[in-house]
Design a protein around this motif. Sequence first.
Motif, PDB file in Angstrom:
ATOM      1  N   LEU A 105      22.532  21.160   4.490  1.00 57.29           N
ATOM      2  CA  LEU A 105      22.603  20.640   3.125  1.00 57.29           C
ATOM      3  C   LEU A 105      21.755  21.471   2.166  1.00 57.29           C
ATOM      4  O   LEU A 105      20.723  22.011   2.558  1.00 57.29           O
ATOM      5  CB  LEU A 105      22.103  19.189   3.083  1.00 57.29           C
ATOM      6  CG  LEU A 105      22.868  18.173   3.937  1.00 57.29           C
ATOM      7  CD1 LEU A 105      22.037  16.919   4.135  1.00 57.29           C
ATOM      8  CD2 LEU A 105      24.202  17.836   3.280  1.00 57.29           C
ATOM      9  N   TYR A 117      28.896  16.085   4.287  1.00 57.24           N
ATOM     10  CA  TYR A 117      28.508  16.384   2.910  1.00 57.24           C
ATOM     11  C   TYR A 117      27.871  17.767   2.852  1.00 57.24           C
ATOM     12  O   TYR A 117      27.229  18.211   3.819  1.00 57.24           O
ATOM     13  CB  TYR A 117      27.530  15.333   2.383  1.00 57.24           C
ATOM     14  CG  TYR A 117      28.194  14.034   2.003  1.00 57.24           C
ATOM     15  CD1 TYR A 117      28.857  13.901   0.782  1.00 57.24           C
ATOM     16  CD2 TYR A 117      28.159  12.927   2.852  1.00 57.24           C
ATOM     17  CE1 TYR A 117      29.476  12.704   0.427  1.00 57.24           C
ATOM     18  CE2 TYR A 117      28.775  11.732   2.505  1.00 57.24           C
ATOM     19  CZ  TYR A 117      29.425  11.635   1.293  1.00 57.24           C
ATOM     20  OH  TYR A 117      30.042  10.457   0.945  1.00 57.24           O
ATOM     21  N   LYS A 118      28.035  18.446   1.723  1.00 53.37           N
ATOM     22  CA  LYS A 118      27.543  19.811   1.596  1.00 53.37           C
ATOM     23  C   LYS A 118      26.200  19.900   0.876  1.00 53.37           C
ATOM     24  O   LYS A 118      25.455  20.854   1.055  1.00 53.37           O
ATOM     25  CB  LYS A 118      28.570  20.669   0.854  1.00 53.37           C
ATOM     26  CG  LYS A 118      29.875  20.854   1.606  1.00 53.37           C
ATOM     27  CD  LYS A 118      29.636  21.541   2.938  1.00 53.37           C
ATOM     28  CE  LYS A 118      30.930  21.816   3.671  1.00 53.37           C
ATOM     29  NZ  LYS A 118      30.701  22.432   4.984  1.00 53.37           N
ATOM     30  N   PHE A 119      25.919  18.933   0.015  1.00 54.13           N
ATOM     31  CA  PHE A 119      24.659  18.966  -0.725  1.00 54.13           C
ATOM     32  C   PHE A 119      24.251  17.548  -1.076  1.00 54.13           C
ATOM     33  O   PHE A 119      25.026  16.601  -0.900  1.00 54.13           O
ATOM     34  CB  PHE A 119      24.771  19.836  -1.986  1.00 54.13           C
ATOM     35  CG  PHE A 119      25.851  19.410  -2.947  1.00 54.13           C
ATOM     36  CD1 PHE A 119      25.619  18.447  -3.913  1.00 54.13           C
ATOM     37  CD2 PHE A 119      27.118  19.993  -2.890  1.00 54.13           C
ATOM     38  CE1 PHE A 119      26.609  18.060  -4.804  1.00 54.13           C
ATOM     39  CE2 PHE A 119      28.118  19.614  -3.771  1.00 54.13           C
ATOM     40  CZ  PHE A 119      27.863  18.646  -4.726  1.00 54.13           C
ATOM     41  N   VAL A 120      23.032  17.403  -1.550  1.00 55.34           N
ATOM     42  CA  VAL A 120      22.518  16.081  -1.913  1.00 55.34           C
ATOM     43  C   VAL A 120      21.931  16.104  -3.307  1.00 55.34           C
ATOM     44  O   VAL A 120      21.548  17.148  -3.839  1.00 55.34           O
ATOM     45  CB  VAL A 120      21.450  15.593  -0.911  1.00 55.34           C
ATOM     46  CG1 VAL A 120      22.070  15.356   0.455  1.00 55.34           C
ATOM     47  CG2 VAL A 120      20.282  16.574  -0.817  1.00 55.34           C
ATOM     48  N   GLY A 145      24.003  14.963   6.794  1.00 60.36           N
ATOM     49  CA  GLY A 145      24.518  16.264   7.186  1.00 60.36           C
ATOM     50  C   GLY A 145      25.658  16.159   8.189  1.00 60.36           C
ATOM     51  O   GLY A 145      26.650  16.888   8.093  1.00 60.36           O
ATOM     52  N   CYS A 174      16.556  19.594   4.496  1.00 60.04           N
ATOM     53  CA  CYS A 174      17.969  19.561   4.101  1.00 60.04           C
ATOM     54  C   CYS A 174      18.722  20.752   4.687  1.00 60.04           C
ATOM     55  O   CYS A 174      19.809  20.603   5.256  1.00 60.04           O
ATOM     56  CB  CYS A 174      18.096  19.542   2.578  1.00 60.04           C
ATOM     57  SG  CYS A 174      17.554  17.988   1.817  1.00 60.04           S
ATOM     58  N   GLY A 185      29.047  16.409  -2.612  1.00 61.76           N
ATOM     59  CA  GLY A 185      27.676  16.007  -2.334  1.00 61.76           C
ATOM     60  C   GLY A 185      27.488  14.504  -2.361  1.00 61.76           C
ATOM     61  O   GLY A 185      28.399  13.745  -2.715  1.00 61.76           O
TER      62      GLY A 185
END
Length: 303
Positions: free
Chosen positions: A103, A73-76, A69, A98, A47
């Motif tokens: 995300l 990246y997979k998450f924030v 995105g 997101c 992330g």
Amino acid sequence: MNLKLLNLNLIKMKKRSTVSIVLLMAVAGLIFSTFYSCKNTRQKNIGLQLYSIRDSIGKDVPAAIAKVGKMGYKFVEPAGYDDGKLYGMEPAAFKALCQSNGLTILSSHVGQELPDSANLGKNMAWWDVCIDAHVAAGAKFLIQPFMGAGAYRSLDTLKRYCDYFNTIGEKCKAKGIHFGYHNHDKEFSVKLEGQTIYDFMMANTDPQKVIFEMDLYWARIGGVNPVDYFNKYPGRIQLWHIKDKKEVGADNFMDFAAIWAAAPKSGMQYGIVEVEEYNFDQFTSCQKSLDFLNNAPYVVMPK
């Protein structure tokens, strides 16, 4: 008809065909290998702390999230909560933004300084709104990334912070979310009555209520080896801030291979890139950081 000449021509044709087939297979293999490798690197569950793009996200939230995105990246982890909103958006709307860019919202940096008796009620009400907002956004963790100056001067004040964090952790737990603390360097470099602040916090916070998000870089700046703390407090450092002087892996300042070898001991569940200084524009620096981790064979993230 010259049969000898005909046979020689047939042999040459077969050789050329064989070479062509081998070359085609090699090219196909290279294409497949490249695609498969890229596909695998995108599987790493990494992330981004959105403070890394603070200048851009402050100007155009949707455009900034879209770029994150696209990087892979997979998450924030936001750092823009205020008054029930994330970057000025309602929690559900920010969550939807997101998700539309592939995300999720893992955690969020929020916090309040230690309240006194006069403003305790107001302080707890602030946390109630904050927790509810992040539950609506789908976050799993709330992380406080600071303490007031008194916590670095007085063991009594530090103990009160620990008690405070336990209280907030209990409130979070009741809503199905986890509370944690993010360090800087002074938690390791400053001692109070002979006790290192980080160790004191570990000893005086309830593991069922408070987790720790270790900023690996700041721990190193504070004069310690993160691996020593993984071994000393197994399972308690569930989140990592993956950071270097500038882009991750650009400076050879951090021994990431040794750190990752000890990941199971730390209890790490998620790794979050944060870039505070840059050799490039913010998005390029964040992309290069992710590329480094994706291409490092020792970087294995929990599913």
